[in-house]
Enzyme design. Structure first.
Site, mmCIF file in Angstrom:
data_model
loop_
_atom_site.group_PDB
_atom_site.id
_atom_site.type_symbol
_atom_site.label_atom_id
_atom_site.label_comp_id
_atom_site.label_asym_id
_atom_site.label_seq_id
_atom_site.Cartn_x
_atom_site.Cartn_y
_atom_site.Cartn_z
ATOM 1 N N LYS A 1 50.439 10.635 -26.275
ATOM 2 C CA LYS A 1 49.536 10.369 -25.151
ATOM 3 C C LYS A 1 50.136 9.346 -24.211
ATOM 4 O O LYS A 1 51.002 8.563 -24.600
ATOM 5 C CB LYS A 1 48.167 9.898 -25.652
ATOM 6 C CG LYS A 1 48.171 8.482 -26.191
ATOM 7 C CD LYS A 1 46.783 7.860 -26.098
ATOM 8 C CE LYS A 1 46.818 6.455 -26.691
ATOM 9 N NZ LYS A 1 45.826 5.553 -26.207
ATOM 10 N N HIS B 1 61.152 6.499 -35.402
ATOM 11 C CA HIS B 1 62.012 6.647 -34.225
ATOM 12 C C HIS B 1 63.160 5.640 -34.247
ATOM 13 O O HIS B 1 64.309 5.975 -33.968
ATOM 14 C CB HIS B 1 61.196 6.520 -32.939
ATOM 15 C CG HIS B 1 60.487 7.785 -32.576
ATOM 16 N ND1 HIS B 1 59.305 8.171 -33.171
ATOM 17 C CD2 HIS B 1 60.816 8.784 -31.725
ATOM 18 C CE1 HIS B 1 58.946 9.344 -32.681
ATOM 19 N NE2 HIS B 1 59.829 9.745 -31.799
HETATM 20 S S1 SF4 Z 1 40.212 6.166 -26.825
HETATM 21 FE FE1 SF4 Z 1 40.311 3.955 -26.542
HETATM 22 S S2 SF4 Z 1 40.492 3.108 -28.565
HETATM 23 FE FE2 SF4 Z 1 41.018 5.276 -28.697
HETATM 24 S S3 SF4 Z 1 43.246 5.419 -28.440
HETATM 25 FE FE3 SF4 Z 1 42.344 5.617 -26.422
HETATM 26 S S4 SF4 Z 1 42.276 3.535 -25.604
HETATM 27 FE FE4 SF4 Z 1 42.600 3.368 -27.791
#
Ligand code: SF4
Lengths: 196, 297
Positions: free
Chosen positions: A100, A36
């Site tokens: 995410k 990016h």
């Molecule tokens: S599940 Fe927990 S360890 Fe995995 S990406 Fe999400 S916050 Fe990070």
């Protein structure tokens, strides 16, 4: 459940709305911090991203019997790309961003203006998502950025996602945050009343 | 420790790391299932839970990390007094190196100044080893793998806090906990579990907040005041509607665990550690010969 085939048309992306659950199939490109920043600095991508999909992911990829195999492919936190994302959507004609945690105002506006959507993957679901990656079609800038930061061209099948920013200016992240802030105020009041 | 013992302990530690990284403990799975049942059919929250559940099954079946961020490696060990703690630490570091080679741990430890990845998970502060001798004949080994996404959602309040109107009392503590949940939204891969410490200095508070996460999900705090805080904050947090991944929904938190340390009259800290749904912590009773006798979660 809505099934999507990448690459997309603008019309297809504009038909999606916040809260839609989708399963995506087709070709996507990984890109995280280094890519990016590099594109933002004015470099041209080694492959056309027009109508394409960028996935915020640093996959674990190993070489098995002369072939690349993806061992884990969960999303990484998208907000780090907020300073760059809007410009990249606009310049290269991206139709979807996968990641995410959501993105902020500039990206939301770019999605609305250019016809792009933010598709939220399930954080932590590394194995489910690795299973959905059927093939490594290519890798670009491997030397420059190293494995997790390289641009991996992946063919995915039924990759599970939720639309959280659509091309109509809506952001689920914004909505939920505003609603929960209001409920937090109610909650504080409730706790204060219970004490008395 | 002689060579045979070293080998046995090395195997035991690698197995503890493997199991922690690839299988969620029973109490956490139960909490995930409970959360899933609370969500409406066809909702985004239910969808997230279904994928989470599938991932839990798949990781176990393939013996591969649940999440690709295998996190900070936090060991909490009690060992029989007659053992040499330094020798034990050496074996544990070797186990981390080997588990990384086997792919149970990602190459996850980076020099803070140069940005260089050690590739072995070994470096200053990694793994984090808390070793304490005790008078029993066996070892109690607990391991927690805490990812970066959720760790970034941790926060420390210094009371009084004018922004949220939190004073130096139980009511203030509860406000801090709920404010931390509001700030995290879905960014810590919720539904989360909070470890909270009231008091201590800044360092001790964060340490205690993590150690609270070693408690079992369903246990009850023996201190009635703390138990009250735990129950009320979970209940209230789940009215906020943030839900798994921040998609909206009924399950925002799966649990809150609170401990209290003494503090200086001048300071009043509330330290909150956010743990994601991929709550990887396991433990084992290990015999003096280095055999795993019993899993603790
Ligand atoms: S599940 Fe927990 S360890 Fe995995 S990406 Fe999400 S916050 Fe990070």
């Amino acid at each position: 459940m809505i099934r999507l085939e990448a690459p997309f048309t603008e019309e297809k992306i504009r038909s999606l709305k916040v809260g839609d659950m989708v399963e995506l199939s087709g070709t996507i490109f990984t890109g995280r911090d280094a890519v990016h920043k590099w594109l933002h600095e004015g470099n041209e991508p080694p492959v056309s991203l027009k109508d394409g999909v960028i996935y915020h992911c640093g996959p674990v990829v190993i070489r098995e019997k002369g072939k690349w195999v993806v061992k884990a492919a969960g999303p990484t936190t998208s907000i780090r790309e907020e300073p760059y994302q809007a410009g990249i959507i606009e310049r290269f004609g991206l139709r979807a961003i996968i990641g995410k945690g959501g993105m902020a105002e500039k990206t939301r506006q770019a999605c609305q203006k250019c016809g792009c959507a933010y598709l939220h993957a399930i954080g932590g679901a590394a194995q489910v998502l690795a299973e959905a990656v059927k093939e490594v079609e290519n890798v670009y800038e491997y030397e420059r950025f190293g494995s997790p930061e390289a641009i991996w061209q992946l063919r995915v099948e039924n990759f599970p996602l939720v639309v959280t920013i659509d091309a109509h200016g809506n952001s689920l992240h914004k909505e939920i945050e505003a609603a929960s802030a209001a409920r937090l105020t109610e909650s504080f009041a409730r706790m204060a009343a219970a004490k008395r | 420790m002689n060579a045979t013992q070293q080998k046995k302990f090395l195997e035991a530690f690698i197995e503890i790391i493997r199991k922690t990284s690839t299988e969620l403990p029973k109490d956490v799975i139960e909490a995930v299932q409970k959360g899933m049942q609370a969500e409406q059919a066809g909702s985004n929250a239910k969808y997230a839970f279904e994928i989470i559940e599938k991932n839990i099954g798949l990781a176990k079946q393939k013996s591969q990390p649940l999440c690709q961020d295998t996190g900070s490696i936090l060991f909490y060990v009690h060992y029989p007094r007659k053992f040499d703690g330094e020798a034990l630490a050496k074996v544990m570091r070797k186990a981390v190196v080997d588990a990384t080679k086997k792919g149970y741990l990602r190459q996850n430890s980076v020099d803070s100044l140069t940005g260089k990845n050690s590739g072995t998970n070994i470096g200053p502060g990694s793994p984090s080893l808390h070793l304490e001798p005790w008078n029993k004949d066996h070892f109690d080994v607990r391991l927690m793998l805490k990812g970066g996404g959720c760790e970034n959602m941790g926060v420390q309040y210094s009371l009084p806090d004018n922004r949220i109107g939190a004073g130096r009392d139980v009511a203030g503590v509860k406000k801090c906990i709920l404010d931390a949940v509001q700030n995290a939204q879905g960014k810590g891969c919720g539904p989360g579990i909070l470890g909270v410490a009231i008091g201590g200095d800044r360092g001790a508070g964060y340490l205690e907040s993590k150690e609270q996460l070693l408690r079992k999900m369903g246990d009850k705090n023996p201190d009635p005041v703390l138990a009250g805080i735990e129950e009320e904050t979970v209940r209230e947090a789940n009215t906020l509607g943030i839900g798994p991944m921040g998609f909206g929904g009924k399950t925002t938190l799966m649990g809150v665990k609170v401990g209290a340390l003494n503090r200086l009259p001048a300071s009043f800290f509330v330290s909150v550690s956010y743990m994601c749904w991929a709550f990887r912590r396991q433990g084992a009773q290990v015999s003096a010969k280095g055999e795993i006798k019993k899993w603790l979660y």
